[in-house]
Design an enzyme around this catalytic site. Structure first.
Site, PDB file in Angstrom:
ATOM      1  N   GLY A  43     -18.640 -11.218   7.148  1.00  0.00           N
ATOM      2  CA  GLY A  43     -17.354 -10.515   7.179  1.00  0.00           C
ATOM      3  C   GLY A  43     -17.338  -9.194   7.928  1.00  0.00           C
ATOM      4  O   GLY A  43     -16.333  -8.813   8.507  1.00  0.00           O
ATOM      5  N   GLU A  98     -19.818  -2.840   5.027  1.00  0.00           N
ATOM      6  CA  GLU A  98     -19.180  -4.012   4.406  1.00  0.00           C
ATOM      7  C   GLU A  98     -17.725  -4.114   4.869  1.00  0.00           C
ATOM      8  O   GLU A  98     -17.114  -3.121   5.250  1.00  0.00           O
ATOM      9  CB  GLU A  98     -19.314  -3.847   2.884  1.00  0.00           C
ATOM     10  CG  GLU A  98     -18.775  -4.930   1.999  1.00  0.00           C
ATOM     11  CD  GLU A  98     -19.277  -6.331   2.247  1.00  0.00           C
ATOM     12  OE1 GLU A  98     -19.201  -6.786   3.404  1.00  0.00           O
ATOM     13  OE2 GLU A  98     -19.683  -7.012   1.290  1.00  0.00           O
ATOM     14  N   ASP A  99     -17.200  -5.324   4.865  1.00  0.00           N
ATOM     15  CA  ASP A  99     -15.799  -5.506   5.272  1.00  0.00           C
ATOM     16  C   ASP A  99     -14.830  -5.035   4.196  1.00  0.00           C
ATOM     17  O   ASP A  99     -13.864  -4.346   4.472  1.00  0.00           O
ATOM     18  CB  ASP A  99     -15.517  -6.974   5.648  1.00  0.00           C
ATOM     19  CG  ASP A  99     -15.962  -7.968   4.570  1.00  0.00           C
ATOM     20  OD1 ASP A  99     -16.520  -7.554   3.531  1.00  0.00           O
ATOM     21  OD2 ASP A  99     -15.746  -9.181   4.774  1.00  0.00           O
ATOM     22  N   ASP A 102     -14.145  -5.294  -3.247  1.00  0.00           N
ATOM     23  CA  ASP A 102     -13.134  -5.915  -4.103  1.00  0.00           C
ATOM     24  C   ASP A 102     -13.534  -5.728  -5.567  1.00  0.00           C
ATOM     25  O   ASP A 102     -13.350  -4.653  -6.121  1.00  0.00           O
ATOM     26  CB  ASP A 102     -13.019  -7.397  -3.685  1.00  0.00           C
ATOM     27  CG  ASP A 102     -11.897  -8.142  -4.385  1.00  0.00           C
ATOM     28  OD1 ASP A 102     -10.945  -7.509  -4.850  1.00  0.00           O
ATOM     29  OD2 ASP A 102     -11.969  -9.390  -4.453  1.00  0.00           O
ATOM     30  N   LYS A 130     -10.199  -2.358  -2.257  1.00  0.00           N
ATOM     31  CA  LYS A 130      -9.152  -2.744  -3.210  1.00  0.00           C
ATOM     32  C   LYS A 130      -9.520  -2.136  -4.556  1.00  0.00           C
ATOM     33  O   LYS A 130     -10.118  -2.810  -5.403  1.00  0.00           O
ATOM     34  CB  LYS A 130      -9.126  -4.274  -3.379  1.00  0.00           C
ATOM     35  CG  LYS A 130      -8.570  -5.069  -2.232  1.00  0.00           C
ATOM     36  CD  LYS A 130      -8.467  -6.535  -2.695  1.00  0.00           C
ATOM     37  CE  LYS A 130      -8.405  -7.497  -1.560  1.00  0.00           C
ATOM     38  NZ  LYS A 130      -8.592  -8.905  -1.994  1.00  0.00           N
ATOM     39  N   PHE A 151      -4.835 -10.918  -0.783  1.00  0.00           N
ATOM     40  CA  PHE A 151      -5.917 -11.544  -0.032  1.00  0.00           C
ATOM     41  C   PHE A 151      -5.660 -11.375   1.460  1.00  0.00           C
ATOM     42  O   PHE A 151      -4.641 -11.826   1.976  1.00  0.00           O
ATOM     43  CB  PHE A 151      -6.088 -13.019  -0.397  1.00  0.00           C
ATOM     44  CG  PHE A 151      -7.427 -13.533   0.047  1.00  0.00           C
ATOM     45  CD1 PHE A 151      -8.556 -13.290  -0.714  1.00  0.00           C
ATOM     46  CD2 PHE A 151      -7.565 -14.206   1.252  1.00  0.00           C
ATOM     47  CE1 PHE A 151      -9.811 -13.727  -0.296  1.00  0.00           C
ATOM     48  CE2 PHE A 151      -8.818 -14.639   1.680  1.00  0.00           C
ATOM     49  CZ  PHE A 151      -9.944 -14.405   0.906  1.00  0.00           C
ATOM     50  N   ASP A 158     -12.471 -13.661   6.272  1.00  0.00           N
ATOM     51  CA  ASP A 158     -12.131 -15.085   6.343  1.00  0.00           C
ATOM     52  C   ASP A 158     -11.450 -15.595   5.087  1.00  0.00           C
ATOM     53  O   ASP A 158     -11.505 -14.986   4.018  1.00  0.00           O
ATOM     54  CB  ASP A 158     -13.406 -15.907   6.533  1.00  0.00           C
ATOM     55  CG  ASP A 158     -14.220 -16.007   5.232  1.00  0.00           C
ATOM     56  OD1 ASP A 158     -14.552 -14.947   4.669  1.00  0.00           O
ATOM     57  OD2 ASP A 158     -14.483 -17.127   4.769  1.00  0.00           O
ATOM     58  N   ARG A 164     -11.359 -15.364  11.046  1.00  0.00           N
ATOM     59  CA  ARG A 164     -12.171 -14.183  11.353  1.00  0.00           C
ATOM     60  C   ARG A 164     -11.857 -13.609  12.725  1.00  0.00           C
ATOM     61  O   ARG A 164     -12.060 -12.434  12.992  1.00  0.00           O
ATOM     62  CB  ARG A 164     -13.672 -14.536  11.325  1.00  0.00           C
ATOM     63  CG  ARG A 164     -14.203 -14.951   9.963  1.00  0.00           C
ATOM     64  CD  ARG A 164     -15.730 -14.985  10.019  1.00  0.00           C
ATOM     65  NE  ARG A 164     -16.327 -15.730   8.909  1.00  0.00           N
ATOM     66  CZ  ARG A 164     -16.590 -15.221   7.717  1.00  0.00           C
ATOM     67  NH1 ARG A 164     -16.289 -13.977   7.457  1.00  0.00           N
ATOM     68  NH2 ARG A 164     -17.151 -15.959   6.778  1.00  0.00           N
TER      69      ARG A 164
HETATM   70  P1  IMP Z   1     -16.644  -8.420  -4.370  1.00  0.00           P
HETATM   71  O1  IMP Z   1     -18.011  -8.808  -4.836  1.00  0.00           O
HETATM   72  O2  IMP Z   1     -15.561  -8.992  -5.260  1.00  0.00           O
HETATM   73  O3  IMP Z   1     -16.463  -6.925  -4.173  1.00  0.00           O
HETATM   74  O4  IMP Z   1     -16.390  -9.177  -3.020  1.00  0.00           O
HETATM   75  C1  IMP Z   1     -16.724  -8.689  -1.820  1.00  0.00           C
HETATM   76  C2  IMP Z   1     -16.696  -9.791  -0.797  1.00  0.00           C
HETATM   77  O5  IMP Z   1     -15.674 -10.744  -1.074  1.00  0.00           O
HETATM   78  C3  IMP Z   1     -16.366  -9.231   0.551  1.00  0.00           C
HETATM   79  O6  IMP Z   1     -17.510  -8.908   1.253  1.00  0.00           O
HETATM   80  C4  IMP Z   1     -15.579 -10.367   1.189  1.00  0.00           C
HETATM   81  O7  IMP Z   1     -16.464 -11.225   1.860  1.00  0.00           O
HETATM   82  C5  IMP Z   1     -14.943 -11.098   0.056  1.00  0.00           C
HETATM   83  N1  IMP Z   1     -13.516 -10.699  -0.127  1.00  0.00           N
HETATM   84  C6  IMP Z   1     -12.989  -9.947  -1.113  1.00  0.00           C
HETATM   85  N2  IMP Z   1     -11.666  -9.784  -0.962  1.00  0.00           N
HETATM   86  C7  IMP Z   1     -11.346 -10.443   0.173  1.00  0.00           C
HETATM   87  C8  IMP Z   1     -10.104 -10.627   0.897  1.00  0.00           C
HETATM   88  O8  IMP Z   1      -9.023 -10.135   0.545  1.00  0.00           O
HETATM   89  N3  IMP Z   1     -10.205 -11.373   2.034  1.00  0.00           N
HETATM   90  C9  IMP Z   1     -11.372 -11.918   2.475  1.00  0.00           C
HETATM   91  N4  IMP Z   1     -12.533 -11.767   1.844  1.00  0.00           N
HETATM   92  C10 IMP Z   1     -12.532 -11.033   0.704  1.00  0.00           C
HETATM   93 MG    MG Z   2     -18.277 -10.013   3.123  1.00  0.00          MG
END
Ligand code: IMP
Ligand code: MG
Length: 178
Positions: A43, A98-99, A102, A130, A151, A158, A164
């Protein structure tokens, strides 16, 4: 592809401004450090490619791949290392790139295992944040932009490995994933 997008959240010009700002801050903060930027695949690859070109101090880069999503829109909480770093971390000032932050579960896990490898310091730079959906107590040191709990796809992000290549960040229509 464009039919699946509700709206453009961050256009190309705004993305470029955000990345320039982050690059400037990082360049100031890492002047006399030993910077190693670690991109979390896949990402963050577009963001990383743009960001390193806005960093004006010496730096090395490496890549790490983890999976936590398994194709859905919510984190599973189970993080697996798919590709590890190539080099030992002693003596480096790490910046994890990181992208999106979340639930925070992915970055909490990555930070914990990288800390155990004894780098000199460790910080996090995320393009998107977020804050409303956090489950693990983790914050980024550099945030490009805070966004609502929608999302998003594009600029590296992606849904089921697609979108992407969009040059902007857009909100995915709910009908695509529900
Ligand atoms: P976390 O562990 O929930 O913080 O998730 C982080 C990862 O989930 C990121 O590196 C993304 O790859 C993916 N992710 C979380 N939210 C989104 C979104 O809105 N769009 C796309 N990928 C997301
Ligand atoms: Mg990611």
């Amino acid at each position: 592809m464009l039919n699946d997008i509700d709206s453009v959240l961050i256009d190309e010009r705004k993305l470029s401004d955000i990345v320039k700002d982050l690059g400037k801050k990082i360049s100031e903060d890492y002047k006399d450090k030993n910077l190693l930027m670690i991109s979390i695949l896949k990402g963050s690859v577009v963001f990383m490619a743009d960001l390193i070109r806005q960093v004006t101090v010496p730096c090395q880069i490496d890549f790490m791949a983890v999976s936590s999503y398994h194709g859905g829109v919510k984190s599973s909480g189970v993080v697996k290392i798919l590709k590890d770093l190539d080099i030992p971390l002693e003596g480096f000032d790490l910046l994890i790139v990181e992208d999106i932050l979340d639930s925070g579960q992915t970055l909490s896990y990555i930070k914990k295992i990288l800390c155990a490898r004894k780098p000199k310091s460790i910080k996090i730079c995320t393009l998107l944040d977020k804050p409303m959906s956090r489950k693990s107590p983790i914050e980024a040191d550099y945030v490009g932009m805070q966004i609502p709990d929608e999302f998003v796809i594009g600029y590296g992000l992606d849904f089921k490995e697609e979108y992407r290549n969009l040059p902007f960040v857009g909100i995915l229509k709910q009908s695509v994933y529900s």
